[in-house]
Structures are given as structure tokens and as C-alpha cells.
Design a protein around this motif. Structure first.
Motif, PDB file in Angstrom:
ATOM      1  N   ASP A 341       1.272  -1.276   0.314  1.00 18.15           N
ATOM      2  CA  ASP A 341      -0.021  -0.094  -0.138  1.00 18.15           C
ATOM      3  C   ASP A 341       0.799   1.426   0.045  1.00 18.15           C
ATOM      4  N   VAL A 342       0.481   2.539  -0.845  1.00 16.68           N
ATOM      5  CA  VAL A 342       1.870   3.053  -0.617  1.00 16.68           C
ATOM      6  C   VAL A 342       0.650   4.353  -0.524  1.00 16.68           C
ATOM      7  N   ALA A 525       1.871   8.124  16.871  1.00 19.34           N
ATOM      8  CA  ALA A 525       0.815   8.455  17.070  1.00 19.34           C
ATOM      9  C   ALA A 525      -0.198   8.160  16.386  1.00 19.34           C
ATOM     10  N   GLY A 526       0.383   7.751  15.245  1.00 19.77           N
ATOM     11  CA  GLY A 526      -0.663   8.271  13.827  1.00 19.77           C
ATOM     12  C   GLY A 526      -1.537   7.477  14.072  1.00 19.77           C
ATOM     13  N   PRO A 527      -1.980   7.111  12.595  1.00 15.42           N
ATOM     14  CA  PRO A 527      -2.811   6.156  12.491  1.00 15.42           C
ATOM     15  C   PRO A 527      -2.651   4.890  11.809  1.00 15.42           C
ATOM     16  N   LEU A 533      -2.229   8.385   7.401  1.00 16.17           N
ATOM     17  CA  LEU A 533      -1.161   8.702   8.377  1.00 16.17           C
ATOM     18  C   LEU A 533      -0.252  10.186   7.793  1.00 16.17           C
ATOM     19  N   ALA A 534      -0.211   9.579   5.734  1.00 19.55           N
ATOM     20  CA  ALA A 534       0.006  10.429   5.171  1.00 19.55           C
ATOM     21  C   ALA A 534      -0.616  12.101   5.681  1.00 19.55           C
ATOM     22  N   ASP A 535      -1.952  12.194   5.272  1.00 13.36           N
ATOM     23  CA  ASP A 535      -2.333  13.391   5.256  1.00 13.36           C
ATOM     24  C   ASP A 535      -2.492  13.728   6.929  1.00 13.36           C
ATOM     25  N   ARG A 536      -2.249  12.810   8.130  1.00 18.68           N
ATOM     26  CA  ARG A 536      -1.882  13.713   9.138  1.00 18.68           C
ATOM     27  C   ARG A 536      -1.158  14.860   9.217  1.00 18.68           C
ATOM     28  N   LEU A 553       6.279  10.135   1.457  1.00 21.05           N
ATOM     29  CA  LEU A 553       6.322   8.690   0.274  1.00 21.05           C
ATOM     30  C   LEU A 553       5.894   7.149   1.725  1.00 21.05           C
ATOM     31  N   LEU A 554       5.202   6.736   1.243  1.00 20.85           N
ATOM     32  CA  LEU A 554       4.773   5.801   2.385  1.00 20.85           C
ATOM     33  C   LEU A 554       4.428   4.669   1.851  1.00 20.85           C
TER      34      LEU A 554
END
Length: 694
Positions: A341-342, A525-527, A533-536, A553-554
Motif C-alpha cells: 500500500d503506497v 501516534a498516527g493512524p 497517516l500521510a494526511d496527518r 512517500l509511505l
């Protein structure tokens, strides 16, 4: 002394004068109120003050009810009763009387309470006087002071509003300042409207309070009979001083404003460089007309607002241009990646102050590679201007091309550095390239002056991945140092690799290590979902409003079951001295990840021999493929493919020979091996039986 006294003039018989004439000179009358009998005696001047004739008054206080309104009478009675109760000796107050002609007149009274030896009140002796002129003069002074205070208050509000507008960067910021309860509402405005000129129309961008919107005025033509249209056409302010004037000149708009009880309005054109960019209207429900000072203040306010709006509009236009140019340089879409998942995000850093030039060189990319592998890239070209963005676009495409050709990560980075140096732009770039085989979880990392990546484990913890690095792209070619060591890690299912540019962690005046520590804490602490997480993370960067770009990039490896148990493919180019070493590292990591550690030395040695054979005896590259075969027994299959049609021969080497032993070694170490023709070339394969997993 005697002579002086004898020669002095004789005094008049009525000296000293009775107080009545003195009081009369000051238009004061006297009264004597006997509290025991209730009689209320007034002199002739007091009769004039109360506007009653002697034959109309019978010395009873209640008879004055014809002149003292009931609410004033009750207030006077309460005041006297309280003074008697408190033991006071005096009292005084202003009250109104109704004259014979029906008009109201202000009157003032003072009384002195006389008590007996026991303290019991017996009489009240006092005066009354006409206070109309006194209060008028006082009110005039108060009005003048009030007007001065109002002007000061308006000027202060204009100054405060102008100061607040200086910090407004967007049109919405300007509107928020205008609608702030501590802003223009202090000028007494009941309602506010602001419109901007767009293509011969006025588009409403702000109105208040809520519920005051007039239907049909969201977008109006400049030639329509509305006050905002008029001030835009004439470039002159319009002050409407009465409801009648409003209704007469703007009959279409007025019926929609009656519920607001508008009594006057000021409409101001918003002009910049002799060109109208919009209009503003202030509507009032508590005034009629505008003084010259008030008009000047409002005109000055309109000029300040116009300048702020123009600056905000330029800012937004240039920001949109920067974002558009930057987005055009970035990948339009990210390909789907089986087994992962990217999530990618980009935020343009726009600090203002250099409109049109705050365009950064940050970029990301996801590159599909042969054999189901993917390349993940994050980079940052030096500088914040259009040249940086242009260099970034070229560098991204070149790096993608090198990776897609099948070069090793180190070779991809070295060639990209040479390309950037040959562009002769005096720019350098930092970059981090990760090549991942998601079937095995093996990830090869190469770093060129960039910050290290982060690894988030499946339990939510996060740590930094130290990656041995080389010089930034461009600099390594300039200084002849093109060596880029490769760091190999394993990405387990559920784990996430995070690549970012320094804009996500750097803050002015803050230490870089502190920024990295804060980022790790946010990731922990992120989702769990990489997109959330990228949005946060990008929201945090937006709130920080830094001037630097942010690219993110995740890559999260999913826990998908592989029917083959795993697969790895590696391209080894001829003439690349590091290719074989990198292939060995990757093979060793893959074998360990697949639980074949007991035969890792054998597998690595056989693969090394087959690759070397291709590089020495053919003119092309070698493609190495490793995969686990599932069935009644687990086997690891190694394939080395080349473009030569000549089949390998097994032969005995002489005592002094340095070659000829490769296939003998393969035959001895592998459980089974063979050669297959494949299109334009061939593949040499061998298999190793593995111990069953527990």
C-alpha cells in the motif's frame, strides 16, 4: 478708627438682603415643606419653575402631579424617603416636569432636612430651578466629547484593522479580518458585504451577519442598479443617509433589507492603481448621515482593504502557479503495487515575499521494475525557483529511466549524478532510492546526501534506518566520488517504510535531531492506514506553515500469501564492478528471509558462479531470479538468464587452469540443475531442497 467709622456710609435698611431676590436673580425658587402637616409652601419664583399659577396650587405636594409625571414623582418620593431613612441632611437630583404647553423641561432641586433634638425629621427647606440650559450645555459638551471619542475609536479600529490586514496572506484571511467581531463591527456596522470584480461581474465573497444574504446578489453585473455596482462604475464612494434615500435609489435591493432595519449605508469602491478590484458595503441601523470625518475614515479604510485584497489575490495566483508547475513535474498517477500500500503527498512551501519564485525542487516517484519489484524515490533539488523545478523534472525522468533499464540502485544513483553534473546548472540534489521485492521483503537502499528513512513496525513503534550514504547528486560526479554503498533491510508484512524531504522535519531555529524525534513520535501516534497517516503528517506541515516544500512517500508491505513462497529478480549489467557484490547481498538477504539459512552459502556460491559465467563468456547482462517453490517439499530455484544462445559445457579443468570448474561446482552443490532455451537466449537453473517450515 473712630474717625473712619464716623465717616463711613450708612447701610440700607434691608441689609443684608433677603435670600428671595438673590434666588430670583439665578432663576431659583424656594420651598418649605412641613412634614408634620404636609403643607408645601413655594415662593413666586418656584411657581414659575413649576409653571403653575398661585391660584392653581393649594400648598399640597400632590397638587403638583399636574406638572410632575408619575414616574418622576415616584423617583422623587423614593429619593426623599431614602435620605430621611439614612439620616442624611441634604439631597439633590434632576427631574423633568411637563409644562403648560405639554413640553418636558429639566428641573433641579436641592433640599435640607431639618430634624428635632430626637433626630425626627420635621421640615425640608430647599430650592428648585430650571436646568434646561444647563443640561443642554452639558449635553453639548458631552456630545462633543463623545464625537471626539467616537472619532478616536474609529481611527483606532481602522489602525487595528490595517495592522491585522498586514498579516493577511489570502483573500479568506482578509475576509476573516473584516468579519471579526473585534474589527469593523466596532464602527457600528450592522451588516457587511464584500464583492470582487471578475469578468464584468461582481462576485460576493463575504456577507454578514448570517441570514442577511440577499437572493440574486451572489453574482451581479456591473451595470445593474445596485450600490456596489455603482461605486465600481463611478470609482466613487456612495453614502446613503436615510431609509427613504435607500428605497428611492435602489428599489430592487431595499425590500430585502427592511428586516435589518437599515437607516444608512456606506458603499466603498476597492481601487488599486486606478482600477476597481471590488466593492465593500457597510450597513447601519443606528445612525442617519455621515460627518465629513466619518467619510474620510471610511474612505481610508477602503483603500487599506483594497491594497490587502490585491496583495492576497497576487499571493493566491502565484501560489496556484507554483503548485501547478510543481504538480506538472511530479508523477500524475502512482501505479498500483501488488503486495503493498503506497501513499504519496506533496505540499508546496510558499513563504511569500518573492511572488512567483517560491517553487521548490522536491519530488517523489514510484517506479515499476522487472520481476515485480518496485523503486521508491524521494529527492530534493537545491533552491526554490523555477530552475529548481525544471531540474527536478529532468532528474526525475532520468532516474526513472535508469531504474527501469534494470540497473542496480548504486548504478542508478551514480548515473543520475553524472547526468545532473553534465546539465551544468550549478545545482545539486539529495536523493534516497529504495528498491523493494515485496514477495521477499528485501529492500535495497541507496542514499545521496538525503536524510535517513524511518521504519514503522507492525506494533506501531518507529525507528530511524541508518543508511550509509554518498555525496549528493551532482557533487559526487563533480568530485569523482560516485561510490554509493547499498544498505539491505527486510520489510516484514505490516511494516511501513517512510521516505520524506527535510521540509517535514526542519523548523527555523530548531535542531534537526529534535525535528526527527518529533516526526518519529507523530508516526508512532498516527493512524495505522498509510493514507490517513500521510494526511496527518502533511497537515502538521501545513499548520507549521514553513517556507520549505514537503514530499512524502509511505510504502507498507501487506501480509499477502505468496503461492510460490517468494520471488526475487536482480539485473546485473556487464562492466558494472559493483553489480555482482550487490547481487550477492540481495541473494543472502532473500535466502535468510525465506528461512533457507542452512543452505545460504551454497545458494550464494552457485548463483555467483552462474552470474560470473554470463559476464565472462557473453556480451550481455545477466538476470538472476530466485523463488521458493511450494509443493510436497520446499525448494529454492535459482535462474540466471542471458541473451547468448551458446549452451554451457561441463569440462574438467587442468591443474593450472583457472576456469572450467563452475558447472562442476553447480553440479556438486545443487540438488538438480539444467539449461533451457528461452527466446533469444537461455537460462541456467538449479534447485535446492529446503527444510520444511515449522
Amino acid at each position: 478708627m473712630a474717625d473712619r467709622g464716623a465717616s463711613a456710609l450708612s447701610l440700607p435698611d434691608d441689609w443684608p438682603a433677603h435670600p428671595d431676590p438673590i434666588l430670583a436673580l439665578n432663576r431659583m425658587g424656594s420651598f418649605d415643606w412641613d412634614l408634620d402637616t404636609g403643607l408645601f409652601h413655594m415662593d413666586a419664583q418656584a411657581h414659575e419653575v413649576f409653571d403653575v399659577r398661585p391660584d392653581e396650587f393649594d400648598d399640597r405636594p400632590e397638587t403638583l402631579a399636574i406638572r410632575v409625571p408619575p414616574h418622576e414623582s415616584r423617583r422623587l418620593d423614593a429619593l426623599v424617603a431614602q435620605a430621611i431613612k439614612d439620616g442624611s441632611e441634604n439631597y439633590g437630583t434632576y427631574f423633568r416636569i411637563r409644562c403648560r404647553d405639554g413640553t418636558l423641561r429639566w428641573t433641579h432641586t436641592q433640599g435640607c432636612i431639618r430634624r428635632d433634638e430626637t433626630g425626627r425629621p420635621r421640615r425640608i427647606i430647599g430650592i428648585v430651578r430650571d436646568a434646561t440650559q444647563e443640561l443642554c450645555d452639558s449635553q453639548a459638551r458631552a456630545d462633543e466629547v463623545g464625537q471626539d471619542e467616537a472619532r478616536r475609536r474609529q481611527t483606532n479600529v481602522v489602525q487595528a484593522t490595517t495592522a491585522a490586514l498586514a498579516h493577511a496572506r489570502t483573500v479568506q484571511d482578509v475576509i476573516d479580518v473584516l468579519k471579526d467581531s473585534h474589527g469593523l463591527t466596532h464602527l457600528g456596522a450592522t451588516s457587511l458585504v464584500v464583492g470582487l470584480v471578475e469578468a464584468g461581474h461582481i462576485r460576493l465573497v463575504a456577507e454578514g451577519p448570517e441570514g442577511s444574504f440577499v437572493p440574486g446578489t451572489l453574482v451581479t453585473r456591473i451595470d445593474e442598479p445596485y450600490p456596489m455596482s455603482e461605486v465600481v462604475r463611478t470609482l466613487s464612494p456612495r453614502f446613503i443617509e436615510s431609509p427613504q434615500e435607500f428605497a428611492e435609489h435602489y428599489p430592487i435591493l431595499w425590500p430585502h433589507l427592511t428586516d435589518l432595519r437599515i437607516t444608512s449605508a456606506a458603499y466603498l469602491p476597492l481601487i488599486v492603481q486606478a482600477r476597481p478590484i471590488g466593492a465593500m458595503g457597510l450597513l447601519y441601523d443606528d445612525r442617519r448621515g455621515f460627518t465629513s470625518e466619518e467619510r474620510n475614515v471610511l474612505v481610508a479604510l477602503g483603500s487599506s482593504i483594497a491594497q490587502s485584497l490585491q496583495r492576497a489575490m497576487f499571493y493566491e495566483q502565484e501560489k496556484d502557479l507554483a503548485r501547478g508547475l510543481q504538480q506538472a513535474m511530479l508523477p500524475r498517477t502512482i501505479p498500483g503495487v501488488p503486495g503493498a500500500d503506497v501513499a504519496v503527498r506533496y505540499r508546496a512551501g510558499f513563504a511569500g515575499g518573492s511572488l512567483g519564485r517560491d517553487i521548490g525542487g522536491d519530488w517523489y516517484d514510484v517506479i515499476p521494475l522487472p520481476g515485480g519489484r518496485i523503486g521508491a524515490v524521494i529527492g530534493d533539488v537545491q533552491g526554490h525557483d523555477p530552475d529548481a523545478a525544471a531540474v527536478m523534472g529532468q532528474l526525475r525522468i532520468v532516474l526513472r529511466a535508469y531504474a527501469a533499464e534494470g540497473h542496480t540502485p548504486a548504478t542508478v544513483m551514480a548515473r543520475a549524478s553524472v547526468f545532473l553534473e553534465e546539465l551544468d546548472t550549478d545545482r545539486f540534489a539529495t536523493c534516497l532510492y529504495a528498491e523493494a521485492d515485496l514477495s521477499t521483503g528485501v529492500v535495497q537502499l541507496v542514499r545521496a546526501g538525503h536524510i535517513d528513512p524511518l521504519l514503522r513496525l507492525s506494533d506501531g513503534t518507529c525507528r530511524c534506518l541508518p543508511v550509509e550514504g554518498g555525496l549528493p547528486l551532482g557533487l559526487s560526479a563533480e568530485f569523482g566520488s560516485l561510490e554509493y554503498p547499498v544498505t539491505t533491510v527486510e520489510l516484514d508484512p505490516g511494516q511501513t517504510l517512510l521516505l520524506c524531504t527535510d521540509g517535514l522535519i526542519e523548523e527555523p531555529g530548531a535542531d534537526l535531531d529534535d525535528g526527527m524525534r518529533a516526526l518519529r513520535e507523530m508516526v508512532c501516534a498516527g493512524p495505522d492506514d498509510v493514507h490517513d497517516l500521510a494526511d496527518r503528517l502533511i497537515d502538521v506541515a501545513e499548520e507549521r506553515s514553513g517556507g520549505d516544500d514537503v514530499a512524502l512517500l509511505l510504502l507498507q508491505r501487506l501480509g499477502l500469501a505468496q503461492r510460490s513462497g517468494g520471488r526475487l529478480r536482480q539485473y546485473v549489467a556487464p562492466g558494472d564492478p559493483e553489480a555482482l557484490t550487490e547481487a550477492r547481498h540481495m541473494i543472502r538477504a532473500a535466502v535468510r528471509a525465506w528461512g533457507a539459512g542452512e543452505r545460504s552459502d551454497e545458494i550464494e556460491l552457485v548463483a555467483d558462479e552462474l552470474i560470473t559465467n554470463v559476464l565472462m563468456h557473453t556480451e550481455g547482462a545477466a538476470t538472476v531470479t530466485l523463488r521458493v517453490l511450494a509443493g510436497h517439499d520446499r525448494r529454492l530455484r535459482t535462474e540466471v538468464e542471458d541473451t547468448s544462445s551458446a549452451l554451457p559445457r561441463r569440462r574438467e579443468a587442468g591443474e593450472s587452469g583457472v576456469s572450467g570448474r563452475g558447472l562442476l561446482l553447480v553440479d556438486r552443490l545443487a540438488d538438480v540443475w539444467g539449461v533451457e532455451a528461452r527466446g533469444r537466449g537461455k537460462v541456467v537453473w538449479c534447485e535446492f531442497r529446503l527444510r520444511a517450515r515449522d
